[in-house]
Motif scaffolding. Sequence first.
Motif, PDB file in Angstrom:
ATOM      1  N   ALA A 167      39.695  48.102  45.400  1.00 17.53           N
ATOM      2  CA  ALA A 167      40.157  46.745  45.118  1.00 17.53           C
ATOM      3  C   ALA A 167      41.459  46.486  45.877  1.00 17.53           C
ATOM      4  O   ALA A 167      42.295  47.378  46.034  1.00 17.53           O
ATOM      5  CB  ALA A 167      40.389  46.553  43.621  1.00 17.53           C
ATOM      6  N   ALA A 188      36.971  37.940  42.499  1.00 21.31           N
ATOM      7  CA  ALA A 188      37.447  39.295  42.756  1.00 21.31           C
ATOM      8  C   ALA A 188      37.607  40.077  41.459  1.00 21.31           C
ATOM      9  O   ALA A 188      37.215  41.251  41.371  1.00 21.31           O
ATOM     10  CB  ALA A 188      38.773  39.244  43.517  1.00 21.31           C
ATOM     11  N   LYS A 203      40.069  34.412  43.164  1.00 22.75           N
ATOM     12  CA  LYS A 203      40.629  35.460  42.308  1.00 22.75           C
ATOM     13  C   LYS A 203      39.700  35.757  41.133  1.00 22.75           C
ATOM     14  O   LYS A 203      39.578  36.904  40.707  1.00 22.75           O
ATOM     15  CB  LYS A 203      42.012  35.050  41.815  1.00 22.75           C
ATOM     16  CG  LYS A 203      43.079  35.076  42.899  1.00 22.75           C
ATOM     17  CD  LYS A 203      44.452  34.727  42.332  1.00 22.75           C
ATOM     18  CE  LYS A 203      45.523  34.811  43.420  1.00 22.75           C
ATOM     19  NZ  LYS A 203      46.870  34.468  42.897  1.00 22.75           N
ATOM     20  N   ARG A 262      34.215  41.114  40.096  1.00 21.58           N
ATOM     21  CA  ARG A 262      33.645  42.217  40.859  1.00 21.58           C
ATOM     22  C   ARG A 262      34.292  43.540  40.473  1.00 21.58           C
ATOM     23  O   ARG A 262      33.610  44.561  40.309  1.00 21.58           O
ATOM     24  CB  ARG A 262      33.833  41.952  42.354  1.00 21.58           C
ATOM     25  CG  ARG A 262      32.877  40.916  42.934  1.00 21.58           C
ATOM     26  CD  ARG A 262      33.218  40.638  44.373  1.00 21.58           C
ATOM     27  NE  ARG A 262      32.252  39.729  45.002  1.00 21.58           N
ATOM     28  CZ  ARG A 262      32.445  39.148  46.179  1.00 21.58           C
ATOM     29  NH1 ARG A 262      33.556  39.381  46.862  1.00 21.58           N
ATOM     30  NH2 ARG A 262      31.527  38.337  46.686  1.00 21.58           N
ATOM     31  N   GLU A 263      35.620  43.533  40.327  1.00 22.04           N
ATOM     32  CA  GLU A 263      36.335  44.768  40.004  1.00 22.04           C
ATOM     33  C   GLU A 263      35.958  45.274  38.612  1.00 22.04           C
ATOM     34  O   GLU A 263      35.724  46.473  38.414  1.00 22.04           O
ATOM     35  CB  GLU A 263      37.837  44.527  40.115  1.00 22.04           C
ATOM     36  CG  GLU A 263      38.300  44.301  41.556  1.00 22.04           C
ATOM     37  CD  GLU A 263      39.717  43.795  41.657  1.00 22.04           C
ATOM     38  OE1 GLU A 263      40.477  43.966  40.664  1.00 22.04           O
ATOM     39  OE2 GLU A 263      40.086  43.228  42.698  1.00 22.04           O
TER      40      GLU A 263
END
Length: 411
Positions: free
Chosen positions: A36, A182, A179, A185-186
């Motif tokens: 990440a 992201a 954001k 996904r993390e």
Amino acid sequence: MNFLSEGERVSRIDSRFEETVAALGAEIQLAQSIQAADPQLVLVFEALDEQIDLTTVAQKLGLEILVESEGAIEPTDEYQLISKKPRNPFIGSCLHAVCLNQKALDDLLSLWRTWKQSKSLPYGYSPLRELFSHLKDLRPWGPQDRLKMLDWDEHFADRITDKPHAIEIELWYRRSPLKRLASQREVTALVEQAGGQVHTSAVIEQIGYHGLKCTVPTESLRDLARGDFDSVQVVRSANVMYLRVTGQGLPVAGPPTDPISGQDSPLPTAEPVVCLLDGVPAANHPLLRDRVIVHDPDDLLSNATVEELKHGTWMASATIWGDRGAGELAANRPVLVRPILTPSDETADRSEELPAAELVPDLMWRVFRELFDGEGAEGPAGSQIAVINLSVGDPASPFDSILSSWARIID
């Protein structure tokens, strides 16, 4: 409001900054494990007797304000009210949760040290000076904040342990769509590392909500119950606001539904004005027959036997008949029931819970649109409804300074 020991307060905050630096280091390691970018940390400021707009300062420092909430606490040996006879015996408090990266933390720490030495800050940072002057504590948002579970023993008591269990992960709502993508996904990568799977996601901009519905192995939940957060690293992720493992608490018994009297009460007429959001009722029960209209677009009835239709039947009976001991006539209008509970495959007794794949705010959002706006080609299912009964709650979301997403969507 006065702090009685300024030295102790400053020393405590110094140590909290040290803990924050260490926590960000741990986040960097966690981010590296899933490739990440730009590791971040959520930092919580708890301030007393202040209501300060940090927007301008946040922009200068590269902080993103995630949540601000107000409350009140009683005076203690550490801080007291200035007036001996105050109009309000409580001290106002405010919680600020901000997201920061390494540079923002370094800049914030530098400003704290400047204020500590001179009680002043450069031009344009006066809101931060006021915050430092009233700061009671600060801390990284950690696993204990994220876990909203009342009683692990109670949770495991009737759970089937040889199958995956549903959990809800509420992410910090990020204003930027990139954001949000992201962070999802993390967190998805961390859930999969723990042997789990993400099934559903939802974003509701109107209340600042971003949630994931997942399943994880039972052993992952037992690790969390033991406090072994290294084994379930998703609970350490700065992207996670809350992780919940239960969705519905029910009373052990409901109002009587035995058909002993009152069945000769006139049948209702006209349209319903009351809607019940609950379990599927036993619509052919002698007390409910021709008195309820069931709107079940999710077909929750297909997952239940008549014997399992408990809570919806109880609440429909109470709504229609009131206190049956009073011998009153039934309501003169039918009751519209929109089921939201179904027997759970995760429990030994198949107790009624919210569907395993549902995120509660998203479900509520959809239900109210169905009732008053309609969905797709379908018209409103209850545009004439004036009263909604929602006798369902989440024991994993007690009020604790921040209003829950369920409460926000209802509001």
